[in-house]
Design an enzyme around this catalytic site. Structure first.
Site, mmCIF file in Angstrom:
data_model
loop_
_atom_site.group_PDB
_atom_site.id
_atom_site.type_symbol
_atom_site.label_atom_id
_atom_site.label_comp_id
_atom_site.label_asym_id
_atom_site.label_seq_id
_atom_site.Cartn_x
_atom_site.Cartn_y
_atom_site.Cartn_z
ATOM 1 N N GLU A 251 20.864 -106.125 69.913
ATOM 2 C CA GLU A 251 19.812 -105.885 70.431
ATOM 3 C C GLU A 251 19.218 -107.626 70.775
ATOM 4 O O GLU A 251 18.572 -107.819 69.742
ATOM 5 C CB GLU A 251 18.707 -105.133 69.936
ATOM 6 C CG GLU A 251 17.739 -104.676 70.845
ATOM 7 C CD GLU A 251 16.619 -105.645 71.349
ATOM 8 O OE1 GLU A 251 16.716 -106.212 72.247
ATOM 9 O OE2 GLU A 251 15.880 -106.017 70.355
ATOM 10 N N CYS A 285 10.916 -109.334 72.592
ATOM 11 C CA CYS A 285 12.256 -109.366 73.353
ATOM 12 C C CYS A 285 11.970 -108.480 74.862
ATOM 13 O O CYS A 285 12.412 -108.954 75.658
ATOM 14 C CB CYS A 285 13.224 -108.690 72.840
ATOM 15 S SG CYS A 285 12.928 -106.935 72.065
#
Length: 488
Positions: A251, A285
């Site tokens: 990720e 993110c």
């Protein structure tokens, strides 16, 4: 109370002595030292996890879920002090930290139910008196590498699922946020004590820097490496794990965009932009980094965003009313300055911290720094005239994590979430790209890494699939009608 004093008080409440150790932690609020922890032993942790797996895999999944239920109870009991420690160590405002701990609680609740739903399939066989089925077995020790910006929630996403799936967990937290990891491990130990019969080494934390992380990643006893961080980190971790034929769940970075259409509710879009672009000081993110807005509404939207950025309260993230805390450290500040140059606006909020005002940068086209993820509150604005042009602009970056569109046109909304629309792992309509719920799978495509964590069927990453064929007859027919008869 200073961050140093408050951190010490919270750590005492968790029974943690953080007065000595090789790995120091400094609060981004004022840059002061708030504690230190000892560097862990990667090899020993892997040995312990491998041994624990032999026992934990045999525990029925609903019983494994009981441990996660107990962890959720422990988290509920200390939600506020744990959240305040998150704020002190990583700099996000208290409201966001409370939300992060709530995510931990939510994923525990989710995993408890999941422990009774680790289902396989029954498959029709072409052969008479045969049955085919598919089942899922525990995979093995799982390594969770977490980042500073979500220092506890991402671990919980992985750990809660891994534990009910039958896997031991080793946690390598960010070297910038070691103290919250120690606090969480205190809660894990309390849950383990209440659980009663879990194998030693089932859940461990290994503190350290890159060398410790690499030793863990390279260990063949680690069945799955779940790594959250930059694309550069993923480029290192992915090949290392693949070389030893392990599994990697990556990720990585995002360069998240939002398309604002002529029919958009601009008041709604403005709120979403402020939270998505400026929240966590632009260090998520899923932070909104690009707004692609139709020419007919661009000026109005840009003017309003400039007003919001100019008036938003920046300061000590513990203070009520603060919406933007500090950048994590000087390196993050320099990264922002490398992009903005003299246009960067540093705020003198708390001495020793790196506080900045969110920046808006209008550009005629996407090139240079727009194509890269800068972990800071920089919002690029680009204009479009045709919807197809907007989608093409949106997708013309290497990353593919999260995306959103603001529109009142059903056709535009449906096209955006169709195969011909956003190429991201997450595509939202009339909400921003950040603030995901745990029920859905979280992750993205392209340079974001392709991994999925949290909800939906993400649990399958933590298990191994096995196909079974059972013959309950007295004949031995072969598949595809093959004849292989033995001569009489």
């Amino acid at each position: 109370m200073s961050p140093v004093e408050e951190a010490a008080e919270i750590l005492r409440g968790f029974g943690i002595d953080a007065s000595a150790g090789e790995l120091e932690s400094r609060s981004p609020i004022d840059g002061q030292l708030i504690g230190a922890v000892k560097i862990g032993d990667a090899g020993k942790a892997c040995t312990n996890a491998a041994k624990a797996f032999l026992d934990w895999r045999l525990v029925p999944a609903p019983r494994r879920g009981e441990l996660v239920r107990l962890l959720g109870e422990e988290l509920r009991a200390v939600k506020e002090p744990l959240a305040r420690l998150v704020t002190i160590e990583c700099g996000k405002i208290v409201q966001e930290s409370l939300g992060e701990v709530q995510e931990m609680i939510d994923i525990c609740d989710y995993a408890v139910g999941l422990s009774r739903q680790l289902y396989g399939l029954t498959i029709a066989s072409e052969r008479p008196n045969h049955r085919m089925m598919e089942q899922w077995h525990p995979l093995g020790p799982v390594l969770v590498i977490s980042a500073f910006n979500f220092p506890v929630a991402v671990w919980a996403w992985n750990a809660a699922l891994a534990l009910v799936c039958g896997d031991p967990v080793i946690w390598k937290p960010s070297e910038k946020t070691p103290l919250v990891a120690e606090a969480v491990m205190t809660l894990v130990r309390r849950a383990l004590d209440r659980f009663g019969d879990a194998p030693e080494g089932l859940v461990q934390v290994v503190q350290g820097g890159r060398d410790v992380g690499e030793a863990l990643v390279d260990d063949k006893r680690i069945a799955l490496v779940s790594a959250t961080g930059s694309t550069a980190m993923g480029r290192s971790v992915g090949p290392r794990v693949a070389q030893r034929f392990g599994r990697a769940l990556l990720e990585l970075g995002g360069n998240n965009g939002m398309i604002v259409c002529p029919s958009a509710d601009l008041a709604l879009a403005e709120r979403a932009i402020l939270f998505s672009a400026a929240g966590t000081a632009g260090q998520r993110c899923t932070t909104l980094r690009r707004v692609i807005v139709h020419k007919s509404v661009a000026d109005r939207l840009v003017d309003r965003i400039k007003q919001l950025f100019a008036s938003v309260q920046i300061g000590d993230p513990r203070d009520e009313g603060t919406l933007i805390g500090p950048l994590i450290d000087e390196t993050a500040f320099e990264g922002m300055r490398n992009v903005l140059g003299d246009r960067i606006e540093r705020i003198n909020a708390v001495p020793g911290g790196f506080y900045v005002r969110p920046a808006i940068v209008e550009l005629p086209k996407q090139e240079g720094s727009v194509l890269k993820e800068t972990f800071a509150p920089i919002l690029y604005v680009l204009r479009y005239g045709d919807f197809d042009e907007a989608v093409a602009m949106h997708n013309a970056v290497p990353q593919g994590l999260s995306s959103s569109i603001f529109t009142s046109d059903m056709r535009e909304a449906e096209r955006f979430i169709s195969v011909a629309g956003s190429d991201c792992g997450i595509a939202n309509v009339n909400i921003g790209p950040s603030g995901a719920e745990i029920g859905g799978a979280f992750g993205g495509e392209k340079e974001t890494g392709g991994g999925r964590e949290s909800g939906s069927d993400s649990w399958r990453a933590y298990m191994r699939r096995q196909t079974n064929t059972i013959n309950y007859g007295t004949e031995l027919p072969l598949a595809q009608g093959i004849r292989f008869d033995v001569a009489p």
